[in-house]
Design a protein around this motif. Structure first.
Motif, PDB file in Angstrom:
ATOM      1  N   HIS A   1       2.337   1.629  -3.470  1.00  0.00           N
ATOM      2  CA  HIS A   1       1.174   1.898  -4.507  1.00  0.00           C
ATOM      3  C   HIS A   1       0.052   2.444  -3.990  1.00  0.00           C
ATOM      4  O   HIS A   1      -0.942   1.887  -3.825  1.00  0.00           O
ATOM      5  CB  HIS A   1       0.844   0.526  -5.383  1.00  0.00           C
ATOM      6  CG  HIS A   1       2.110   0.041  -6.168  1.00  0.00           C
ATOM      7  ND1 HIS A   1       2.256   0.266  -7.265  1.00  0.00           N
ATOM      8  CD2 HIS A   1       3.120  -0.955  -5.867  1.00  0.00           C
ATOM      9  CE1 HIS A   1       3.431  -0.440  -7.865  1.00  0.00           C
ATOM     10  NE2 HIS A   1       3.581  -1.249  -6.998  1.00  0.00           N
TER      11      HIS A   1
ATOM     12  N   LYS B   1       0.853  -1.377  -0.113  1.00  0.00           N
ATOM     13  CA  LYS B   1      -0.079   0.045   0.179  1.00  0.00           C
ATOM     14  C   LYS B   1       1.043   1.418   0.107  1.00  0.00           C
ATOM     15  O   LYS B   1       0.658   2.260  -0.583  1.00  0.00           O
ATOM     16  CB  LYS B   1      -0.826   0.015   1.068  1.00  0.00           C
ATOM     17  CG  LYS B   1      -1.928   1.174   1.353  1.00  0.00           C
ATOM     18  CD  LYS B   1      -2.979   1.214   0.107  1.00  0.00           C
ATOM     19  CE  LYS B   1      -3.797   2.407   0.016  1.00  0.00           C
ATOM     20  NZ  LYS B   1      -4.759   2.485  -1.211  1.00  0.00           N
TER      21      LYS B   1
ATOM     22  N   GLU C   1     -11.535  -8.786  -3.234  1.00  0.00           N
ATOM     23  CA  GLU C   1     -10.139  -9.309  -4.018  1.00  0.00           C
ATOM     24  C   GLU C   1     -10.342 -10.642  -4.643  1.00  0.00           C
ATOM     25  O   GLU C   1     -10.081 -11.105  -5.609  1.00  0.00           O
ATOM     26  CB  GLU C   1      -8.949  -9.634  -2.818  1.00  0.00           C
ATOM     27  CG  GLU C   1      -7.590  -9.914  -3.654  1.00  0.00           C
ATOM     28  CD  GLU C   1      -6.549  -9.357  -2.586  1.00  0.00           C
ATOM     29  OE1 GLU C   1      -5.986  -8.348  -3.055  1.00  0.00           O
ATOM     30  OE2 GLU C   1      -6.320 -10.193  -1.753  1.00  0.00           O
TER      31      GLU C   1
ATOM     32  N   ASP D   1      -1.958   4.464  -5.201  1.00  0.00           N
ATOM     33  CA  ASP D   1      -3.179   4.609  -6.162  1.00  0.00           C
ATOM     34  C   ASP D   1      -3.676   3.482  -5.963  1.00  0.00           C
ATOM     35  O   ASP D   1      -4.981   3.410  -6.780  1.00  0.00           O
ATOM     36  CB  ASP D   1      -2.476   5.043  -7.542  1.00  0.00           C
ATOM     37  CG  ASP D   1      -1.675   4.095  -7.996  1.00  0.00           C
ATOM     38  OD1 ASP D   1      -0.645   3.423  -7.187  1.00  0.00           O
ATOM     39  OD2 ASP D   1      -1.624   3.652  -9.010  1.00  0.00           O
ATOM     40  N   CYS D   2      -3.371   2.326  -5.618  1.00  0.00           N
ATOM     41  CA  CYS D   2      -4.234   1.115  -5.646  1.00  0.00           C
ATOM     42  C   CYS D   2      -4.869   0.613  -4.119  1.00  0.00           C
ATOM     43  O   CYS D   2      -4.548   0.936  -3.029  1.00  0.00           O
ATOM     44  CB  CYS D   2      -3.169  -0.166  -5.943  1.00  0.00           C
ATOM     45  SG  CYS D   2      -2.700  -0.001  -7.514  1.00  0.00           S
TER      46      CYS D   2
ATOM     47  N   GLN E   1      -6.371  -2.292  -3.422  1.00  0.00           N
ATOM     48  CA  GLN E   1      -6.076  -3.319  -2.676  1.00  0.00           C
ATOM     49  C   GLN E   1      -4.670  -4.045  -3.791  1.00  0.00           C
ATOM     50  O   GLN E   1      -4.401  -3.589  -4.696  1.00  0.00           O
ATOM     51  CB  GLN E   1      -7.244  -4.228  -3.127  1.00  0.00           C
ATOM     52  CG  GLN E   1      -8.423  -3.983  -2.232  1.00  0.00           C
ATOM     53  CD  GLN E   1      -9.413  -4.964  -2.210  1.00  0.00           C
ATOM     54  OE1 GLN E   1      -9.987  -5.265  -3.170  1.00  0.00           O
ATOM     55  NE2 GLN E   1      -9.904  -5.471  -1.049  1.00  0.00           N
ATOM     56  N   TYR E   2      -4.208  -4.905  -3.023  1.00  0.00           N
ATOM     57  CA  TYR E   2      -2.994  -5.523  -3.482  1.00  0.00           C
ATOM     58  C   TYR E   2      -3.182  -6.038  -4.859  1.00  0.00           C
ATOM     59  O   TYR E   2      -2.132  -5.756  -5.649  1.00  0.00           O
ATOM     60  CB  TYR E   2      -2.751  -6.688  -2.613  1.00  0.00           C
ATOM     61  CG  TYR E   2      -1.594  -7.357  -2.424  1.00  0.00           C
ATOM     62  CD1 TYR E   2      -0.508  -7.104  -3.667  1.00  0.00           C
ATOM     63  CD2 TYR E   2      -0.842  -8.052  -1.330  1.00  0.00           C
ATOM     64  CE1 TYR E   2       0.707  -7.743  -3.614  1.00  0.00           C
ATOM     65  CE2 TYR E   2       0.705  -8.750  -1.482  1.00  0.00           C
ATOM     66  CZ  TYR E   2       1.358  -8.392  -2.604  1.00  0.00           C
ATOM     67  OH  TYR E   2       2.279  -8.955  -2.622  1.00  0.00           O
ATOM     68  N   TRP E   3      -4.121  -6.522  -5.106  1.00  0.00           N
ATOM     69  CA  TRP E   3      -4.388  -7.323  -6.560  1.00  0.00           C
ATOM     70  C   TRP E   3      -4.224  -6.379  -7.680  1.00  0.00           C
ATOM     71  O   TRP E   3      -3.803  -6.499  -8.861  1.00  0.00           O
ATOM     72  CB  TRP E   3      -5.734  -8.047  -6.566  1.00  0.00           C
ATOM     73  CG  TRP E   3      -7.046  -7.212  -6.505  1.00  0.00           C
ATOM     74  CD1 TRP E   3      -7.703  -6.812  -5.342  1.00  0.00           C
ATOM     75  CD2 TRP E   3      -7.644  -6.910  -7.656  1.00  0.00           C
ATOM     76  NE1 TRP E   3      -8.693  -6.153  -5.897  1.00  0.00           N
ATOM     77  CE2 TRP E   3      -8.699  -6.208  -7.138  1.00  0.00           C
ATOM     78  CE3 TRP E   3      -7.520  -6.648  -9.101  1.00  0.00           C
ATOM     79  CZ2 TRP E   3      -9.627  -5.343  -7.885  1.00  0.00           C
ATOM     80  CZ3 TRP E   3      -8.525  -6.280  -9.847  1.00  0.00           C
ATOM     81  CH2 TRP E   3      -9.539  -5.300  -9.195  1.00  0.00           C
ATOM     82  N   GLU E   4      -4.712  -5.143  -7.319  1.00  0.00           N
ATOM     83  CA  GLU E   4      -4.791  -4.049  -8.425  1.00  0.00           C
ATOM     84  C   GLU E   4      -3.328  -3.456  -8.729  1.00  0.00           C
ATOM     85  O   GLU E   4      -3.269  -3.073  -9.761  1.00  0.00           O
ATOM     86  CB  GLU E   4      -5.518  -2.894  -7.742  1.00  0.00           C
ATOM     87  CG  GLU E   4      -6.996  -3.046  -7.605  1.00  0.00           C
ATOM     88  CD  GLU E   4      -7.870  -1.834  -6.856  1.00  0.00           C
ATOM     89  OE1 GLU E   4      -7.424  -1.477  -5.477  1.00  0.00           O
ATOM     90  OE2 GLU E   4      -8.634  -1.330  -7.868  1.00  0.00           O
ATOM     91  N   THR E   5      -2.300  -3.705  -7.893  1.00  0.00           N
ATOM     92  CA  THR E   5      -1.206  -3.642  -8.252  1.00  0.00           C
ATOM     93  C   THR E   5      -0.571  -4.561  -9.590  1.00  0.00           C
ATOM     94  O   THR E   5       0.236  -4.117 -10.419  1.00  0.00           O
ATOM     95  CB  THR E   5       0.179  -3.528  -7.174  1.00  0.00           C
ATOM     96  OG1 THR E   5       0.001  -4.938  -6.675  1.00  0.00           O
ATOM     97  CG2 THR E   5      -0.508  -2.772  -6.180  1.00  0.00           C
TER      98      THR E   5
ATOM     99  N   GLU F   1      -3.076  -5.906 -11.648  1.00  0.00           N
ATOM    100  CA  GLU F   1      -3.845  -5.372 -12.629  1.00  0.00           C
ATOM    101  C   GLU F   1      -3.307  -4.200 -13.482  1.00  0.00           C
ATOM    102  O   GLU F   1      -3.257  -4.481 -14.803  1.00  0.00           O
ATOM    103  CB  GLU F   1      -5.224  -5.266 -12.153  1.00  0.00           C
ATOM    104  CG  GLU F   1      -6.044  -4.952 -13.443  1.00  0.00           C
ATOM    105  CD  GLU F   1      -7.554  -4.651 -12.769  1.00  0.00           C
ATOM    106  OE1 GLU F   1      -8.718  -5.054 -13.285  1.00  0.00           O
ATOM    107  OE2 GLU F   1      -7.531  -3.736 -12.035  1.00  0.00           O
ATOM    108  N   LYS F   2      -2.798  -3.342 -12.783  1.00  0.00           N
ATOM    109  CA  LYS F   2      -2.282  -2.157 -13.649  1.00  0.00           C
ATOM    110  C   LYS F   2      -1.130  -2.325 -14.587  1.00  0.00           C
ATOM    111  O   LYS F   2      -0.971  -1.535 -15.286  1.00  0.00           O
ATOM    112  CB  LYS F   2      -2.049  -0.921 -12.886  1.00  0.00           C
ATOM    113  CG  LYS F   2      -0.810  -0.881 -11.836  1.00  0.00           C
ATOM    114  CD  LYS F   2      -0.782   0.396 -11.174  1.00  0.00           C
ATOM    115  CE  LYS F   2       0.271   0.414 -10.106  1.00  0.00           C
ATOM    116  NZ  LYS F   2       0.555   1.634  -9.497  1.00  0.00           N
TER     117      LYS F   2
END
Length: 423
Positions: free
Chosen positions: A235, A232, A267, A237-238, A240-244, A246-247
């Motif tokens: 990143h 967090k 998640e 801007d994310c 949740q963890y998984w969004e790091t 995804e981006k």
């Protein structure tokens, strides 16, 4: 060659389902399964029969998350949490794999131990070292193991002796990929270790490479709360963890995320919607005090779940032991949740350790017709023939359960991988 294996055959065609053929026949043509039969059909009467008597003929195992270079430190450092464990034990050991002869000795022993314990499919981490990772793939391929291996990518938050520059990491990944076509049954898998060890530039480069070449990805997710807080910070801007992932194009069908101990409903929904696999590593999660993953909720929600030993966070390489520990962990979680969650059953973990992994590699469940055989023969004749004094002999399902808790490599009499007998 037409052959038939005779034994007590136990398959896992679906989650929680056992298909049992007592003293049945599994018929093969040149290592490819033709079918399982209670009696040998007339058309196969010319088959060469190998009779294993009262032994169990089981599906061989798929270990979907393990770190090959950590094999020498199994059972060490179980007294500290994840991030401290990495810096104290793991990173110094992994640096030794720059020495190709050391790598050869460790990886040769690892491959033999996997086969002796009935593991024929893997998703495995190497190190940052390209040549040692190629050697690992060669050794596994020669041993008859199938699956995926990854050259690890790390360009930050690791010791200098184990940290690549971003450009070097991507260049070496390309060199590694260029040499992977030589292997028969071991394929490459992109492996950003986890978010804290990879810059956005590196993760973006890996994501583009995955898209361009159609490569699968493995990494770690929501294993430890300190790790999650660190992600967090890196990143913000994310959400949740998984969004790091995804981006940067790493959150996609067939991505394997290990652990997911603290994955909440949102998640988990993102995993299901994108076809991401969750690899449950119960022993590691308990050893490193990370927590206990909500596996029952994941299964109920339709996530694709597989099992991994996660050596050396996990202290047990044999998947029979991984099955038993997965059941124990589900009991712990049931206690902690006030008995609101159902425990995992032996039939369920047998499926997760075999058929679920086989499906990841494009195979069918159980002993699918038309596919090369992956199987093991477990000889449990040394175990007690009664469940308790005066009881009837245990059923075949009970013998499978007992094997998860009591059997080891000494009880595995034969192993077949991709249609070939390897033990």
């Amino acid at each position: 060659m037409l052959t038939a294996l005779r034994a007590n055959i136990i398959a896992a065609p679906a989650l929680g389902k056992l298909e049992i053929t007592e003293y049945g026949y599994l018929v093969l043509q040149d290592g490819v399964t033709l079918g399982v039969f209670p009696t040998l059909p007339e058309i196969y009467k010319t088959a060469q029969i190998e009779d294993f008597g009262d032994a169990l003929l089981l599906q061989s195992f798929a270990d979907m998350h393990l770190h090959a270079p950590q094999f020498p430190m199994v059972g060490m450092g179980m007294d500290i949490p994840l991030l401290d464990w990495l810096n104290t034990y793991t990173f110094p050991l992994e640096a030794a794999f720059k020495d190709i002869e050391y790598a050869r000795a460790v990886y040769t022993q690892l491959a033999a131990t996997l086969i002796n314990n009935g593991t024929t499919r893997v998703c495995m981490y190497g190190t940052i070292h390209t040549d040692a990772t190629l050697l690992l793939m060669r050794i596994l391929d020669d041993a008859g193991i199938t699956g995926y291996v990854g050259k690890v990518n790390m360009d930050r938050n690791a010791p200098d002796y184990l940290c690549e520059s971003t450009g070097e990491s991507l260049r070496e990944t390309l060199r590694w990929l260029g040499e992977c076509e030589r292997f028969r049954n071991i394929r490459p898998m992109l492996t950003p270790r986890f978010v804290p060890s990879c810059t956005g530039e590196l993760m973006g480069g890996i994501g583009r490479l995955a898209a361009a070449r159609g490569l699968y990805i493995q990494s770690h997710l929501s294993e430890n709360r300190s790790e999650m807080a660190w992600v967090k910070e890196l990143h913000p801007d994310c959400g949740q963890y998984w969004e790091t992932y995804e981006k940067y194009g790493l959150w996609k069908d067939h991505t394997i995320m290990a652990h997911c101990v603290h994955s909440d409903a949102r998640e988990r929904a993102a995993m299901r919607e994108h076809g991401v696999y969750m690899c449950h590593c119960a022993d590691s999660n308990i050893n490193l005090a990370s927590g206990i993953a909500p596996v029952r909720a994941m299964l109920d929600e339709g996530l694709r779940v597989v099992l991994g030993s996660d050596i050396a966070g996990g202290s047990q390489l044999p998947m029979l032991s991984v099955c038993a520990q997965s059941i124990r962990a589900s009991k712990m979680r049931r206690i902690l949740t006030g008995w609101t969650e159902e425990i995992l059953t032996p039939a369920e973990v047998y499926y997760l350790a075999t058929s679920a992994g086989a499906q990841y590699f494009g195979g069918g469940t159980g002993f699918p017709v038309g596919e090369p055989l992956h199987a093991l023969v477990l000889d449990d004749k040394g175990f007690s023939k009664t469940v308790r004094t005066g009881a009837n002999p245990p059923t075949l399902a009970q013998r499978l359960e007992r094997a998860m808790y009591l059997a080891d490599s000494r009880h595995i009499a034969a192993v077949f991988s991709a249609g070939r007998r390897v033990k």
